[in-house]
Motif scaffolding. Structure first.
Motif, short mmCIF file in Angstrom:
data_model
loop_
_atom_site.label_atom_id
_atom_site.label_comp_id
_atom_site.label_asym_id
_atom_site.label_seq_id
_atom_site.Cartn_x
_atom_site.Cartn_y
_atom_site.Cartn_z
N HIS A 157 -2.25 17.42 7.59
CA HIS A 157 -3.38 16.80 6.91
C HIS A 157 -4.03 15.68 7.73
O HIS A 157 -4.85 14.93 7.21
N THR A 158 -3.68 15.60 9.01
CA THR A 158 -4.21 14.49 9.80
C THR A 158 -5.71 14.56 9.98
O THR A 158 -6.36 13.54 10.18
N THR A 159 -6.28 15.76 9.92
CA THR A 159 -7.73 15.88 10.08
C THR A 159 -8.45 15.99 8.75
O THR A 159 -9.66 16.15 8.71
N GLY A 160 -7.71 15.88 7.66
CA GLY A 160 -8.31 16.01 6.34
C GLY A 160 -8.86 14.69 5.86
O GLY A 160 -8.88 13.68 6.58
N PRO A 161 -9.34 14.64 4.61
CA PRO A 161 -9.89 13.43 4.05
C PRO A 161 -8.82 12.35 3.87
O PRO A 161 -7.64 12.65 3.77
N GLU A 162 -9.26 11.11 3.88
CA GLU A 162 -8.33 10.01 3.67
C GLU A 162 -7.74 10.09 2.27
O GLU A 162 -8.45 10.41 1.33
N PRO A 163 -6.45 9.82 2.13
CA PRO A 163 -5.85 9.87 0.80
C PRO A 163 -6.38 8.76 -0.09
O PRO A 163 -6.81 7.70 0.39
N GLU A 164 -6.37 9.01 -1.38
CA GLU A 164 -6.81 7.99 -2.32
C GLU A 164 -5.81 6.84 -2.33
O GLU A 164 -4.63 7.03 -2.05
N PRO A 165 -6.28 5.62 -2.63
CA PRO A 165 -5.36 4.48 -2.68
C PRO A 165 -4.28 4.72 -3.73
O PRO A 165 -4.48 5.45 -4.70
N LEU A 166 -3.13 4.09 -3.52
CA LEU A 166 -2.06 4.20 -4.49
C LEU A 166 -2.46 3.53 -5.80
O LEU A 166 -3.21 2.55 -5.79
N PRO A 167 -1.95 4.03 -6.91
CA PRO A 167 -2.19 3.33 -8.18
C PRO A 167 -1.45 2.00 -8.20
O PRO A 167 -0.68 1.70 -7.29
N ALA A 168 -1.70 1.21 -9.21
CA ALA A 168 -1.04 -0.08 -9.32
C ALA A 168 0.47 0.12 -9.47
O ALA A 168 0.93 0.78 -10.40
N LEU A 169 1.22 -0.43 -8.52
CA LEU A 169 2.68 -0.33 -8.53
C LEU A 169 3.29 -1.72 -8.47
O LEU A 169 2.71 -2.64 -7.90
N THR A 170 4.46 -1.85 -9.05
CA THR A 170 5.19 -3.11 -8.93
C THR A 170 5.76 -3.21 -7.52
O THR A 170 5.83 -2.21 -6.78
N ASP A 171 6.15 -4.41 -7.12
CA ASP A 171 6.74 -4.58 -5.79
C ASP A 171 7.99 -3.72 -5.63
O ASP A 171 8.21 -3.13 -4.57
N ARG A 172 8.80 -3.63 -6.67
CA ARG A 172 10.00 -2.82 -6.61
C ARG A 172 9.66 -1.34 -6.47
O ARG A 172 10.30 -0.61 -5.71
N GLU A 173 8.65 -0.88 -7.20
CA GLU A 173 8.24 0.52 -7.10
C GLU A 173 7.75 0.84 -5.69
O GLU A 173 8.02 1.92 -5.16
N ARG A 174 7.04 -0.08 -5.06
CA ARG A 174 6.58 0.14 -3.69
C ARG A 174 7.78 0.22 -2.73
O ARG A 174 7.77 1.03 -1.79
N GLU A 175 8.79 -0.60 -2.95
CA GLU A 175 10.00 -0.54 -2.12
C GLU A 175 10.68 0.81 -2.26
O GLU A 175 11.08 1.43 -1.28
N VAL A 176 10.83 1.25 -3.51
CA VAL A 176 11.48 2.54 -3.76
C VAL A 176 10.66 3.67 -3.16
O VAL A 176 11.20 4.59 -2.53
N LEU A 177 9.34 3.62 -3.32
CA LEU A 177 8.47 4.67 -2.78
C LEU A 177 8.59 4.73 -1.26
O LEU A 177 8.64 5.83 -0.68
N ALA A 178 8.64 3.59 -0.60
CA ALA A 178 8.77 3.58 0.85
C ALA A 178 10.07 4.23 1.30
O ALA A 178 10.10 4.98 2.29
N LEU A 179 11.15 4.00 0.56
CA LEU A 179 12.44 4.58 0.92
C LEU A 179 12.50 6.07 0.60
O LEU A 179 13.16 6.83 1.32
#
Length: 212
Positions: free
Chosen positions: A141-163
């Motif tokens: 998907h590197t040549t495709g459209p830019e992904p939509e921004p992430l929805p509102a997440l808590t700091d902990r949810e962002r940590e979990v998502l990254a892992l």
């Protein structure tokens, strides 16, 4: 109770898997098969929720057996458990309809968790396999459209998502963040709901493409 069918041509492997499954109060082993033909017959008779499927077996191999099983009972979840984690076996198994792919060096707790997740509709993968799938999906998907921004997440949810994006299992995430596994499962479930991701692979791809 989750009904499980074990398919592997090695008797000792099946015995070990049976002992592991029977140690969990919510899993019931309804049969064992040493090959693909026997697996198809047992699926028709026992109607398991999850089939733990080896790939390399004499006679009918695991990939052909997966296709036959799902043709017979599409609602069955086939979870591949194999020593082969190369891309050829991975993509052929997924094309045949397998819902997940684990290597046999998986920790016992991770294997039990994977069976439960498969029964619940998720797609469990060993961390290394998941990283390869995510990398392939991102590259495609590197040549495709830019992904939509992430929805509102808590700091902990962002940590979990990254892992999750790094390919870590729930147990590994729990250890890294000093959380309980149940708490991590709750965060992952919330992330799937918030992002509209229907399985862990899509969630991991989203994390990587978002730059987490």
């Amino acid at each position: 109770m989750i009904r499980v069918l074990l398919v592997d041509d090695q008797r000792l492997v099946r015995a070990g898997l049976r002992m592991l499954c029977e140690s969990a109060g919510d899993l019931l082993v309804v049969g064992e098969a040493a090959g693909g033909h026997e697996a198809v017959r047992l699926v028709e008779r026992e109607v398991p929720d999850v089939v733990l499927m080896d790939l390399w077996m004499p006679g009918m191999d695991g990939i052909t057996a997966t296709e036959r099983v799902l043709g017979l009972r599409p609602g069955t979840r086939v979870l591949v458990l194999t020593t082969f984690d190369d891309d050829e076996h991975l993509y052929r198994a997924l094309a045949a309809g397998a819902c997940g792919f684990l290597v046999k060096d998986a920790a016992p707790a991770d294997l039990l968790d994977a069976v439960r997740r498969a029964a619940g509709g998720d797609s469990p993968f060993s961390p290394g396999v998941l990283r390869r799938l995510v990398g392939q999906a991102v590259r495609s998907h590197t040549t495709g459209p830019e992904p939509e921004p992430l929805p509102a997440l808590t700091d902990r949810e962002r940590e979990v998502l990254a892992l999750v994006g790094a390919g870590l299992s729930n147990g590994e995430i729990a250890e890294r963040l000093h959380l309980g596994v149940t708490t991590v499962k709750t965060h992952v479930a919330n992330l799937m709901t918030k992002t509209g991701s229907d399985n862990r692979v899509r969630l991991a791809v989203l994390a990587v493409r978002a730059g987490l």
